[in-house]
Motif scaffolding. Structure first.
Motif, mmCIF file in Angstrom:
data_model
loop_
_atom_site.group_PDB
_atom_site.id
_atom_site.type_symbol
_atom_site.label_atom_id
_atom_site.label_comp_id
_atom_site.label_asym_id
_atom_site.label_seq_id
_atom_site.Cartn_x
_atom_site.Cartn_y
_atom_site.Cartn_z
ATOM 1 N N ASP A 1 6.687 -7.916 -1.541
ATOM 2 C CA ASP A 1 6.686 -7.154 -0.292
ATOM 3 C C ASP A 1 5.667 -6.016 -0.342
ATOM 4 O O ASP A 1 4.907 -5.812 0.606
ATOM 5 C CB ASP A 1 8.079 -6.594 -0.013
ATOM 6 N N LEU A 2 5.637 -5.284 -1.439
ATOM 7 C CA LEU A 2 4.674 -4.196 -1.562
ATOM 8 C C LEU A 2 3.243 -4.724 -1.628
ATOM 9 O O LEU A 2 2.330 -4.134 -1.042
ATOM 10 C CB LEU A 2 4.973 -3.338 -2.791
ATOM 11 N N LEU A 3 3.037 -5.822 -2.328
ATOM 12 C CA LEU A 3 1.710 -6.421 -2.397
ATOM 13 C C LEU A 3 1.242 -6.825 -0.998
ATOM 14 O O LEU A 3 0.092 -6.595 -0.627
ATOM 15 C CB LEU A 3 1.717 -7.622 -3.330
ATOM 16 N N ASN A 4 2.136 -7.390 -0.212
ATOM 17 C CA ASN A 4 1.802 -7.760 1.155
ATOM 18 C C ASN A 4 1.427 -6.539 1.987
ATOM 19 O O ASN A 4 0.480 -6.575 2.778
ATOM 20 C CB ASN A 4 2.970 -8.507 1.804
ATOM 21 N N ARG A 5 2.138 -5.432 1.800
ATOM 22 C CA ARG A 5 1.826 -4.203 2.535
ATOM 23 C C ARG A 5 0.450 -3.669 2.159
ATOM 24 O O ARG A 5 -0.292 -3.186 3.011
ATOM 25 C CB ARG A 5 2.912 -3.164 2.292
ATOM 26 N N VAL A 6 0.099 -3.760 0.891
ATOM 27 C CA VAL A 6 -1.237 -3.329 0.446
ATOM 28 C C VAL A 6 -2.299 -4.206 1.118
ATOM 29 O O VAL A 6 -3.312 -3.704 1.618
ATOM 30 C CB VAL A 6 -1.363 -3.391 -1.097
ATOM 31 N N MET A 7 -2.054 -5.497 1.145
ATOM 32 C CA MET A 7 -3.022 -6.414 1.759
ATOM 33 C C MET A 7 -3.158 -6.158 3.261
ATOM 34 O O MET A 7 -4.265 -6.209 3.810
ATOM 35 C CB MET A 7 -2.610 -7.855 1.478
ATOM 36 N N LEU A 8 -2.051 -5.834 3.929
ATOM 37 C CA LEU A 8 -2.113 -5.506 5.353
ATOM 38 C C LEU A 8 -2.895 -4.219 5.584
ATOM 39 O O LEU A 8 -3.659 -4.105 6.546
ATOM 40 C CB LEU A 8 -0.707 -5.388 5.940
#
Length: 53
Positions: free
Chosen positions: A20-27
């Motif tokens: 989830d955090l990795l996805n937020r960084v990518m967004l």
């Protein structure tokens, strides 16, 4: 043989982020890219546990 001195970047390792955090960084990368028209890569590091200094 010379004693190897730790380099500054030896103090840090890539952060272990949840999916989830990795996805937020990518967004956030995408948001910044869209606003600036520049390729952006955000990198998450944490202090290494094997830091000899």
């Amino acid at each position: 043989m010379e004693d190897k001195q730790p380099l500054e970047f030896d103090r840090y390792t890539a952060a272990d982020l949840s999916p989830d955090l990795l996805n937020r960084v990518m967004l956030l990368e995408e948001e910044i890219r869209n606003e600036t028209a520049k390729d952006v890569v955000l990198i998450a590091y944490e202090e290494s546990q094997h830091n000899p200094t």
